[in-house]
Scaffold this motif. Sequence first.
Motif, PDB file in Angstrom:
ATOM      1  N   VAL A 171       0.843  -1.201   0.000  1.00  0.00           N
ATOM      2  CA  VAL A 171       0.000   0.000   0.000  1.00  0.00           C
ATOM      3  C   VAL A 171       0.873   1.243   0.000  1.00  0.00           C
ATOM      4  N   ARG A 172       1.942   1.214   0.791  1.00  0.00           N
ATOM      5  CA  ARG A 172       2.833   2.382   0.836  1.00  0.00           C
ATOM      6  C   ARG A 172       3.436   2.655  -0.541  1.00  0.00           C
ATOM      7  N   VAL A 173       3.917   1.627  -1.203  1.00  0.00           N
ATOM      8  CA  VAL A 173       4.504   1.813  -2.532  1.00  0.00           C
ATOM      9  C   VAL A 173       3.443   2.326  -3.508  1.00  0.00           C
ATOM     10  N   MET A 174       2.255   1.733  -3.481  1.00  0.00           N
ATOM     11  CA  MET A 174       1.192   2.170  -4.395  1.00  0.00           C
ATOM     12  C   MET A 174       0.776   3.606  -4.101  1.00  0.00           C
ATOM     13  N   LEU A 175       0.684   3.973  -2.825  1.00  0.00           N
ATOM     14  CA  LEU A 175       0.328   5.349  -2.470  1.00  0.00           C
ATOM     15  C   LEU A 175       1.387   6.327  -2.967  1.00  0.00           C
ATOM     16  N   LEU A 176       2.644   6.024  -2.719  1.00  0.00           N
ATOM     17  CA  LEU A 176       3.716   6.924  -3.161  1.00  0.00           C
ATOM     18  C   LEU A 176       3.740   7.064  -4.681  1.00  0.00           C
ATOM     19  N   GLU A 177       3.471   5.976  -5.389  1.00  0.00           N
ATOM     20  CA  GLU A 177       3.406   6.063  -6.849  1.00  0.00           C
ATOM     21  C   GLU A 177       2.246   6.958  -7.266  1.00  0.00           C
ATOM     22  N   GLN A 178       1.097   6.828  -6.606  1.00  0.00           N
ATOM     23  CA  GLN A 178      -0.063   7.655  -6.954  1.00  0.00           C
ATOM     24  C   GLN A 178       0.166   9.121  -6.622  1.00  0.00           C
ATOM     25  N   ILE A 179       0.874   9.406  -5.537  1.00  0.00           N
ATOM     26  CA  ILE A 179       1.207  10.789  -5.200  1.00  0.00           C
ATOM     27  C   ILE A 179       2.137  11.366  -6.276  1.00  0.00           C
ATOM     28  N   TYR A 180       3.146  10.581  -6.673  1.00  0.00           N
ATOM     29  CA  TYR A 180       4.031  11.026  -7.751  1.00  0.00           C
ATOM     30  C   TYR A 180       3.237  11.220  -9.046  1.00  0.00           C
ATOM     31  N   ARG A 181       2.379  10.259  -9.376  1.00  0.00           N
ATOM     32  CA  ARG A 181       1.570  10.351 -10.594  1.00  0.00           C
ATOM     33  C   ARG A 181       0.678  11.588 -10.542  1.00  0.00           C
ATOM     34  N   ALA A 182       0.096  11.880  -9.380  1.00  0.00           N
ATOM     35  CA  ALA A 182      -0.750  13.073  -9.242  1.00  0.00           C
ATOM     36  C   ALA A 182       0.050  14.330  -9.555  1.00  0.00           C
ATOM     37  N   ALA A 183       1.272  14.389  -9.061  1.00  0.00           N
ATOM     38  CA  ALA A 183       2.117  15.552  -9.354  1.00  0.00           C
ATOM     39  C   ALA A 183       2.392  15.662 -10.844  1.00  0.00           C
ATOM     40  N   THR A 184       2.637  14.534 -11.500  1.00  0.00           N
ATOM     41  CA  THR A 184       2.904  14.600 -12.943  1.00  0.00           C
ATOM     42  C   THR A 184       1.656  15.036 -13.710  1.00  0.00           C
ATOM     43  N   ILE A 185       0.491  14.627 -13.230  1.00  0.00           N
ATOM     44  CA  ILE A 185      -0.756  15.068 -13.867  1.00  0.00           C
ATOM     45  C   ILE A 185      -0.919  16.576 -13.698  1.00  0.00           C
ATOM     46  N   LEU A 186      -0.692  17.074 -12.482  1.00  0.00           N
ATOM     47  CA  LEU A 186      -0.817  18.515 -12.221  1.00  0.00           C
ATOM     48  C   LEU A 186       0.198  19.322 -13.032  1.00  0.00           C
ATOM     49  N   ALA A 187       1.352  18.723 -13.323  1.00  0.00           N
ATOM     50  CA  ALA A 187       2.399  19.406 -14.094  1.00  0.00           C
ATOM     51  C   ALA A 187       2.269  19.176 -15.590  1.00  0.00           C
ATOM     52  N   ALA A 188       1.260  18.425 -16.026  1.00  0.00           N
ATOM     53  CA  ALA A 188       1.094  18.064 -17.439  1.00  0.00           C
ATOM     54  C   ALA A 188       2.330  17.340 -17.976  1.00  0.00           C
ATOM     55  N   HIS A 189       2.926  16.551 -17.149  1.00  0.00           N
ATOM     56  CA  HIS A 189       4.092  15.744 -17.508  1.00  0.00           C
ATOM     57  C   HIS A 189       3.600  14.482 -18.216  1.00  0.00           C
ATOM     58  N   PRO A 190       4.330  13.932 -19.164  1.00  0.00           N
ATOM     59  CA  PRO A 190       3.849  12.777 -19.932  1.00  0.00           C
ATOM     60  C   PRO A 190       3.839  11.429 -19.185  1.00  0.00           C
ATOM     61  N   TYR A 191       4.276  11.361 -17.940  1.00  0.00           N
ATOM     62  CA  TYR A 191       4.285  10.086 -17.207  1.00  0.00           C
ATOM     63  C   TYR A 191       2.917   9.421 -17.219  1.00  0.00           C
ATOM     64  N   HIS A 192       1.862  10.207 -16.978  1.00  0.00           N
ATOM     65  CA  HIS A 192       0.482   9.675 -16.964  1.00  0.00           C
ATOM     66  C   HIS A 192      -0.088   9.810 -18.359  1.00  0.00           C
ATOM     67  N   ARG A 193      -0.419   8.694 -18.972  1.00  0.00           N
ATOM     68  CA  ARG A 193      -0.851   8.723 -20.374  1.00  0.00           C
ATOM     69  C   ARG A 193      -2.327   8.370 -20.582  1.00  0.00           C
ATOM     70  N   ALA A 194      -3.129   8.551 -19.579  1.00  0.00           N
ATOM     71  CA  ALA A 194      -4.554   8.169 -19.733  1.00  0.00           C
ATOM     72  C   ALA A 194      -5.362   9.256 -20.379  1.00  0.00           C
TER      73      ALA A 194
END
Length: 160
Positions: free
Chosen positions: A137-160
Amino acid sequence: MRLVVVSIGRLKQGPERELAERYRERFDDIGRKLGFRGLEIREIPESRARDTTTRIAEEAAAISTVVPEKSVLVALDERGDNLDSASFARQLGRWRDEAVAQAIFVIGGADGLSPDLRRKAKLAIAFGSATWPHQMVRVMLLEQIYRAATILAAHPYHRA
């Protein structure tokens, strides 16, 4: 806004700890540019009480000592909401824009979180209906927090 992950139990040396640290570092790099003041992880020892009720109460008391008054509490709980990554990012962005000082993400021990902590939570999140070990859960949460930041920054990490 500062993000804090409070977790019952420790991550021992190994791949889970390395992966968790990788996502925390990635978030720090991008998060500062977005107005986040860092991502801290606080580990709380598991209770050694013999009965479940006492274990949950002792762990809740320990968690409560590290949760400041005016912070937003987020419970990681199997009964929580299944948010998609974009919704999670929007929520973090809203709290940041509302000048919330801290968002505290709480991961309970093997017996879960106390009902009192769950009631105090502004948001409860589940990663599906399966039960996950707190290390995952900790790893998944940290990944989602990082992914959220990339979404807010319009970074290409999140491709949905």
